[in-house]
Design a protein around this motif. Structure first.
Motif, short mmCIF file in Angstrom:
data_model
loop_
_atom_site.label_atom_id
_atom_site.label_comp_id
_atom_site.label_asym_id
_atom_site.label_seq_id
_atom_site.Cartn_x
_atom_site.Cartn_y
_atom_site.Cartn_z
N ARG A 199 38.89 31.22 32.53
CA ARG A 199 40.16 31.38 31.80
C ARG A 199 39.90 31.77 30.33
N ASN A 249 47.55 36.04 31.23
CA ASN A 249 46.35 35.38 31.75
C ASN A 249 46.80 34.26 32.68
N GLN A 250 46.68 34.50 33.98
CA GLN A 250 47.12 33.48 34.93
C GLN A 250 45.94 32.83 35.66
N VAL A 251 44.78 32.87 35.01
CA VAL A 251 43.59 32.24 35.61
C VAL A 251 43.75 30.72 35.46
N ILE A 310 48.38 41.74 34.73
CA ILE A 310 48.22 40.31 35.03
C ILE A 310 46.81 40.06 35.56
N ARG A 365 44.61 37.30 37.51
CA ARG A 365 44.70 36.06 38.29
C ARG A 365 43.30 35.74 38.81
#
Ligand code: ADP
Length: 457
Positions: free
Chosen positions: A300, A323-325, A360, A362
């Motif tokens: 992340r 940042n959807q980690v 995005i 992920r």
């Protein structure tokens, strides 16, 4: 089912053995049967001869003057000129009236007999001797032979087919070894060679030819790498000089047109500089000279710092970065290469994005790997373009109006392969693209493709 050479040899051998057995078995059976008939005939002849020697003629009456010792499986009867039996073995009188067919066979009490009937002249009288042996005698031997052949033939067939299969397998094994080695070689490492078998046979010849071909291939690859590396190094200085001169000129008073030209020179020299640096990264990769420094990295945070770097560029195009980690996710990677990989993928997503669009990032954990996706709703690619994007210097037509070298994804792929991972892309023209990178989470948990191009772009 794949008809391998082993199976083909075994199948042909089976066919050949079946044909040979079909020819040989009747010959063996016929020969034994004929020799048994000859044996019976000679036994009958010798029995009659024994009896005739002992016949004595006294006053027109025939007698047997000595003891006749015949085996008990022979029935015999001798009649005089008037058909009177004057000698017979016990129970042999039936032969007097026995009628014999063309095969010298007759039936008596449900048994078949082979009969020899002969007339002899003793002085002026004719004596008839008939001798018979039950066909059971021959039939027993023949049925034993039949059983033996019926049992032995399938055993022989089974054993010889299994033997042929095993021998073929043994003969083919060196070729299978060569195929396995060739697979690992074609997958990247051209320095590997096939172990040449000691036996001076066709397989050794194949291995030697293959190795010679690899030598030539490796040489030409090396020449190509050397050329790319030399050319990149040679271009570095002139490009640096052009940049420096342009920089110096920028401080001078210039006309409107002159300034525009200067800006174009500066932009293009920057682009050339970038291409040269990318080429040098790739050639270093070619030579396997890159020293990987892997460590546990929080994904992340790594993505976060790349997005931070890209923020301005994205904002200039009105593109939002997400940042959807998930928190706490880790990868086992070389920090600077992971950053380079993310820059290339996110950079492309921004570069080929549309105004007001989004990018995005992920990530998810799957069995032994960490799967990262970079998605955008940009210009996308057609299936034909998608096929080539990992090739060096490939740029789709639609991408040509945007800056780029066509090397970014080659470098991304090299980095992923160097980490033992896989990179794939999905895209739809006009809708957007998604790049998926799967990296092993731990050391020693490689992907199947790690065998491929470990250290080459
Ligand atoms: P470039 O320097 O041209 O971006 P890359 O190797 O990074 O070179 O990419 C190769 C080609 O793949 C690009 O020219 C572009 O046509 C296509 N491509 C890569 N990423 C994307 C994306 N996110 N959306 C659309 N096209 C892309």
């Amino acid at each position: 089912m794949r008809l391998t050479i082993k199976r083909r040899i075994a199948a042909l051998y089976t066919l050949l053995t079946v044909v040979l057995l079909a020819i040989l078995l009747p010959i063996v059976y016929g020969t034994v049967s004929a020799s048994l008939n000859l044996d019976i005939q000679s036994r009958l002849e010798s029995a009659i001869a024994q009896v005739l020697i002992a016949v004595d003629d006294q006053d027109e009456k025939f007698t047997i003057n000595s003891q006749v010792d015949l085996p008990d499986y022979i029935s015999l009867c001798v009649t005089d000129q008037e058909g009177r039996v004057f000698f017979s073995t016990s129970g042999g009188q039936w032969l007097k009236d026995a009628s014999v067919d063309g095969n010298k066979k007759t039936s008596y009490q449900n048994e078949t007999y082979t009969v020899l009937k002969e007339d002899f002249q003793i002085e002026e009288y004719v004596v008839t001797a008939s001798a018979a042996i039950s066909s059971d005698y021959a039939e027993q031997s023949l049925s034993t032979l039949r059983w033996l052949l019926l049992v032995l033939a399938p055993i022989y067939l089974g054993l010889s087919v299994a033997g042929a299969y095993l021998l073929a397998k043994r003969a083919i094994r060196p070729i299978a070894d060569i195929t396995r080695t060739a697979e690992t070689i074609s997958a990247g490492d051209l320095s590997k060679r096939i172990a040449e078998p000691v036996a001076r046979d066709e397989v050794q010849e194949l291995a030697i030819t293959f190795n010679t071909m690899l030598d030539r291939l490796q040489e030409s690859f090396q020449r190509e790498r050397q050329f790319t590396s030399d050319a990149s190094h040679e271009l570095r200085t002139p490009v640096a000089v052009i940049s420096a001169c342009a920089e110096e000129l920028a401080g001078e008073p210039l006309s409107e047109d002159g300034r525009e030209t200067l800006e174009a020179v500066q932009k293009e020299s920057q682009r050339m500089n970038k291409i040269i640096s990318q080429l040098l990264v790739l050639t270093r990769g070619y030579e396997g000279r890159y020293h990987l420094d892997k460590e546990r990295l929080p994904l992340r945070e790594a993505v976060g710092s790349v997005l931070e770097e890209m923020k301005e560029l994205a904002a200039a195009q009105g593109i939002s970065l997400f940042n959807q980690v998930p928190e706490g996710m880790e990868v086992w990677a070389d920090q600077s290469l992971l950053t380079q990989l993310l820059i290339n993928l996110v950079g492309n997503a921004v570069k080929y994005g549309t105004k007001g669009g989004w990018v995005i990032i992920r990530a998810a954990q799957e069995k032994g790997s960490c799967v990262l996706t970079v998605s955008d709703n940009g210009i996308g690619m057609s299936p034909e373009e998608l096929e080539h994007i990992f090739e060096r210097f490939y740029r789709a037509d639609k991408a040509r109006d945007r800056s780029g070298s066509g090397l970014g994804l080659s470098i991304a792929q090299w980095i992923v392969h160097l980490h033992g991972g896989e990179i794939t892309a999905q895209s739809q023209l006009g809708k957007g693209s998604q790049f998926t990178v799967a990296l092993p989470r731990r050391e020693g948990a490689p992907f199947p493709s790690e065998k491929k191009e470990r250290s080459r772009p």
